[in-house]
Design a protein around this motif. Structure first.
Motif, short mmCIF file in Angstrom:
data_model
loop_
_atom_site.label_atom_id
_atom_site.label_comp_id
_atom_site.label_asym_id
_atom_site.label_seq_id
_atom_site.Cartn_x
_atom_site.Cartn_y
_atom_site.Cartn_z
N MET A 255 64.21 18.79 -26.98
CA MET A 255 65.40 18.68 -27.75
C MET A 255 66.18 17.52 -27.40
SD MET A 255 66.31 22.54 -28.97
CE MET A 255 67.79 22.14 -29.69
N ALA A 256 66.34 17.63 -25.93
CA ALA A 256 67.28 16.45 -25.41
C ALA A 256 66.99 15.13 -25.56
CB ALA A 256 67.62 16.76 -24.06
N ILE A 257 65.49 15.16 -25.47
CA ILE A 257 64.77 13.58 -25.61
C ILE A 257 64.37 13.29 -27.00
CG2 ILE A 257 64.24 13.73 -23.04
CD1 ILE A 257 61.27 14.42 -23.71
N GLY A 258 64.39 14.24 -27.78
CA GLY A 258 63.78 14.14 -29.40
C GLY A 258 62.56 14.23 -29.67
N ARG A 259 61.67 14.94 -28.74
CA ARG A 259 60.42 14.95 -28.83
C ARG A 259 60.25 16.11 -29.90
NH1 ARG A 259 56.09 12.60 -26.38
NH2 ARG A 259 54.76 14.17 -27.67
N TRP A 260 60.40 16.29 -31.12
CA TRP A 260 60.45 17.40 -32.00
C TRP A 260 59.12 18.02 -32.28
CZ3 TRP A 260 65.07 19.18 -32.11
CH2 TRP A 260 66.27 18.20 -32.19
N ASP A 261 58.17 16.94 -31.96
CA ASP A 261 56.51 17.72 -32.06
C ASP A 261 56.32 18.68 -31.14
OD1 ASP A 261 56.66 15.53 -30.40
OD2 ASP A 261 54.82 15.34 -30.09
N MET A 262 56.93 18.61 -29.66
CA MET A 262 56.96 19.36 -28.61
C MET A 262 57.84 20.68 -28.81
SD MET A 262 56.51 16.84 -25.38
CE MET A 262 56.65 18.05 -24.27
N VAL A 263 58.81 20.27 -29.32
CA VAL A 263 59.78 21.48 -29.80
C VAL A 263 58.99 22.57 -30.74
CG1 VAL A 263 61.90 22.26 -31.03
CG2 VAL A 263 61.87 20.29 -29.95
N VAL A 264 58.21 21.92 -31.97
CA VAL A 264 57.53 22.88 -32.76
C VAL A 264 56.72 23.71 -32.08
CG1 VAL A 264 56.06 22.75 -34.72
CG2 VAL A 264 58.07 21.39 -34.65
N ASN A 265 55.78 23.17 -31.03
CA ASN A 265 54.90 23.61 -30.15
C ASN A 265 55.51 24.78 -29.36
OD1 ASN A 265 53.18 21.80 -31.36
ND2 ASN A 265 52.67 20.91 -29.21
N GLY A 266 56.60 24.56 -28.87
CA GLY A 266 57.40 25.70 -27.85
C GLY A 266 57.80 26.67 -28.73
N VAL A 267 58.38 26.44 -30.05
CA VAL A 267 58.70 27.74 -30.84
C VAL A 267 57.60 28.53 -31.29
CG1 VAL A 267 59.70 28.26 -33.35
CG2 VAL A 267 60.58 26.32 -31.64
N PHE A 268 56.55 27.67 -31.73
CA PHE A 268 55.34 28.34 -32.05
C PHE A 268 54.77 29.53 -31.25
CE2 PHE A 268 50.68 28.92 -31.68
CZ PHE A 268 50.21 29.13 -33.04
N LEU A 269 54.83 28.81 -29.74
CA LEU A 269 54.37 29.60 -28.78
C LEU A 269 55.18 30.88 -28.20
CD1 LEU A 269 53.20 27.23 -25.96
CD2 LEU A 269 51.86 29.01 -27.14
#
Length: 427
Positions: A255-269
């Motif tokens: 979230m801090a670096i704006g990588r929202w694709d990785m945020v989605v992956n984390g929430v999914f997990l």
């Protein structure tokens, strides 16, 4: 075997002894206190599985006070030559003990959230510096196992109040860890995702197996008597945290670096972990005897258990449907492994070279409009082959890219091939 110290009004001690004998209690003792209101004190040793039946048989006695020692004891009794058989009759914990131990582990909010914040610091350092052992340390510190297992205990017991309280603590701890990781990334001006972040954010098609295994392991550990458990509670707690701590840190940093694709992956997990842990653990707790009603526990509702399991199963099914219908974003880890296997199959069809090593991975670069799969390959020229390195590279690159696309990999395969030469023997 458990030891109970039972305190009842004077004259009721004999009744306690009779009921304890009916539950196969051993090494019984009774004495009476002195004073204005004398009371009978009864010491009882009873097997784990008979603790709750004994409490149920005693609960109608007036002014009943019970002290349960939640530690295994060795109650030896005649005949003396059967001591070995007496101490090896180890049983699972009683349902009431499992439930009360779960409640006792809740602890204060201050200490609970402090551990979540410290875990956020440690997991951030590990991900930022690419240090794997710090991720293990964060798993040991993270307090996620407690509320996750209490959610499963409450589901099995049918306790709506405890379910809500445990889920609240679960998400509160995750939120604290996420916020701490995000703040540290902002303070230290992190700009890009680290290799360890990339690696841990990539999801396998079999990711659902980890929370199911973690939930089952946690339930078995809580059910087993301490003398029969082969695995420490710390180890199983770390297994639960292993599926939660890194994704929480990755969400905050991404979230801090704006990588929202990785945020989605984390929430999914995180959602997958909660559903899987609750589903597996609640089923095992119910199998081992936790039910909606029991001694000193009457607030369980019959509909809570099937509702909680149904919601967990629906959540898992929805998440898996999302994962399997949107390749490769939520399957990068397993698809990279499959792609590497396909690459090696193609190379085996080229007799002019031998495979030395190959890797396939999704890159950190976020190129718009494509899923970049980078395949790095090292091959050794066969003796007698006179083709140039450029010719071999071009033929292999074309064949590998065409094969990956034909196999349905929804990626842009970028292939880097290095043709190596064996040393020539001196004449």
């Amino acid at each position: 075997m458990r030891q109970l110290l039972i305190q009842v009004p004077s004259g009721c001690g004999k009744t306690v002894l009779q009921k304890a004998q009916a539950c196969q209690g051993t090494n019984l003792a009774q004495w009476q206190t002195m004073g204005d209101a004398p009371q009978d004190i009864v010491l009882v040793h009873v097997s784990n599985q008979r603790v709750e039946p004994l409490l149920g048989a005693l609960q109608d006695l007036p002014d009943l006070n019970v002290t349960l020692l939640p530690r295994g004891v060795m109650a030896l009794h005649p005949p003396a030559d059967q001591a070995a058989e007496q101490v090896t009759q180890v049983e699972e914990r009683s349902p009431i003990e499992i439930f009360l131990a779960g409640l006792q582990s809740v602890g204060s909010w201050k200490g609970f959230l402090s551990y979540a914040a410290i875990a956020g610091v440690v997991v951030w350092i590990g991900l930022y510096t690419n240090t794997n052992y710090l991720l293990v340390a964060a798993m040991l510190i993270a307090p996620f196992a407690g509320p996750a297992m209490n959610t499963a205990i409450a589901s099995a017991r049918g306790d709506r109040h405890l379910v809500g309280r445990s889920v609240l603590r679960y998400f509160a701890a995750l939120l604290v860890t996420i916020v701490v990781a995000a703040l540290l990334s902002l303070v230290f001006q992190q700009q890009i995702a680290t290799p360890l972040m990339i690696e841990n954010s990539q999801i396998s098609a079999v990711a659902v197996l980890l929370p199911l295994a973690a939930g089952a392991a946690g339930a078995v550990n809580l059910v087993q008597s301490e003398r029969s458990s082969l695995v420490s509670g710390t180890a199983t707690g770390m297994l639960v945290a292993a599926s939660l701590a890194p994704p929480a840190g990755i969400i905050g940093m991404s979230m801090a670096i704006g990588r929202w694709d990785m945020v989605v992956n984390g929430v999914f997990l995180l959602l997958l972990q909660l559903g899987g842990i609750n589903l597996a653990a609640a089923i095992l707790f119910r199998t081992f005897g936790l039910s909606t009603q029991g001694a000193r526990y009457q607030r369980g509702k019959r509909g809570v258990f099937p509702t909680a399991l149904g919601m967990s199963a629906i959540a898992i099914a929805a998440l898996l449907t999302w994962q399997l219908t949107n390749p490769p974003s939520l399957q990068r880890s397993s698809r990279a492994q499959r792609a590497n296997a396909e690459v090696q199959t193609v190379i085996q069809q080229f007799p002019q070279v031998e495979l030395v090593e190959s890797t396939a991975r999704f890159t950190r670069a976020n190129i718009a409009g494509q899923n970049t799969l980078l395949s790095e390959i090292y091959v050794q020229r066969q003796s007698g082959n006179r083709d140039s390195a450029e010719t071999i590279q071009a033929e292999l690159t074309q064949a590998i890219q065409a094969h990956l696309l034909d196999q349905g990999f929804d990626v842009t395969p970028l292939v880097s091939i290095n043709v190596l030469e064996a040393p020539r023997s001196a004449n």
